[in-house]
Enzyme design. Sequence first.
Site, mmCIF file in Angstrom:
data_model
loop_
_atom_site.group_PDB
_atom_site.id
_atom_site.type_symbol
_atom_site.label_atom_id
_atom_site.label_comp_id
_atom_site.label_asym_id
_atom_site.label_seq_id
_atom_site.Cartn_x
_atom_site.Cartn_y
_atom_site.Cartn_z
ATOM 1 N N VAL A 55 0.805 -1.215 0.000
ATOM 2 C CA VAL A 55 0.000 0.000 0.000
ATOM 3 C C VAL A 55 0.842 1.271 0.000
ATOM 4 C CG1 VAL A 55 -0.218 0.318 2.507
ATOM 5 C CG2 VAL A 55 -2.151 0.909 1.022
ATOM 6 N N TYR A 56 2.184 1.131 0.066
ATOM 7 C CA TYR A 56 3.062 2.297 0.088
ATOM 8 C C TYR A 56 3.363 2.804 -1.322
ATOM 9 C CZ TYR A 56 4.207 0.982 4.954
ATOM 10 O OH TYR A 56 4.165 0.655 6.280
ATOM 11 N N GLY A 57 2.367 3.090 -2.100
ATOM 12 C CA GLY A 57 2.600 3.620 -3.437
ATOM 13 C C GLY A 57 3.532 2.739 -4.250
ATOM 14 N N ASP A 58 4.580 3.354 -4.849
ATOM 15 C CA ASP A 58 5.530 2.577 -5.654
ATOM 16 C C ASP A 58 6.781 2.214 -4.858
ATOM 17 O OD1 ASP A 58 6.521 5.126 -5.465
ATOM 18 O OD2 ASP A 58 7.054 5.322 -7.580
ATOM 19 N N SER A 59 6.672 2.186 -3.535
ATOM 20 C CA SER A 59 7.820 1.861 -2.681
ATOM 21 C C SER A 59 8.420 0.502 -3.028
ATOM 22 C CB SER A 59 7.408 1.886 -1.204
ATOM 23 O OG SER A 59 8.416 1.360 -0.378
#
Length: 340
Positions: A55-59
């Site tokens: 859920v951390y974007g494109d992390s």
Amino acid sequence: MRYRPLGRTGIKVSPFALGAIMFATSFGNPDPDDSIRIIHKALDAGINFIDTADVYGDSEEVVGRALRGRRDDVVLATKMGRPMGDDPNRQGASRRWVMTAVENSLRRLGTDHIDLFQIHRPDPDTDVEETLSALTDLIRSGKVRAIGSSTMPASDIVEAQWVAERRGLERFHTEQPPYSILNRGIESEVLPVAQRFGMGTLVWSPLAQGLLTGRVRKGQHNDLRRAGLFRHLNDERRLDAVERLIPVAEKAGLPMTHLAMAFAIAHPGVTSAIIGPRTMEHFDDLLAGVDVTLTDEILDQIDEIVPPGTDVGALDQAYRPPALLRPDLRRRPVTERSAA
């Protein structure tokens, strides 16, 4: 860098774990190459534990790029379970979503296995046996090496351990709870339970999501972007505690960040504390404190300000069980509330 056992998994990890939430280009560091440099510097410094989430974007993609050619040097952890869109089935801990989520994370990370796969938040709608059964299959398939929970109440941890034993399933090997000088509630039950079951713990928000950086002072303007978003950063009780902690750090000759991190990893039930730098400057500041040791005198002073096992306010992102969120679960129908 010293290394600690991650519970009873046999895996050894650094007391500082590198959290990758701020490596998301959408809301963290907009320059992925800079984030990759931070990751490489962390590995060079001996930090071998990286934690991210779907859920951390494109992390996950940024971490995957950084680990090309260095994957075997890292204990790689990620999480799933938070909503990944509006579809009600793209969240939670059902077998259906666990199996889909792990494949998505493997693809984004560019790896064929995840060292620690964690359930991001408890899922009251899914039987824990269903979740553990799916996670057991992932371990047996080789896609996952160990499994963990995050922000689970102590009673849920115990239930999961018992279910695993009764059903012959893999048990949760780790727990990832919030922990800092301001939020010590897990000292009461969660950490003792994790220790009893031989679980590793990687604690998040050791800097109280910015309150323990020294940049947030009572009655003063601060430049934290999140200050206008999180209520806990404006909680008068928490700000008062910070004002009492600042002289403790100053007398010890320590920046607040070093005091906070050293406190978090001093507890015998804590394996690693997650740092979440957004810039190289942030990382360098935290890295400079890896050799800080707090004396009993300093820890006693902290105990006087925030007693063991207590929380000063609550983090906005902390898990709250359904019974605390839904009035109907803690209130009888009106017609049944009287004693006569």
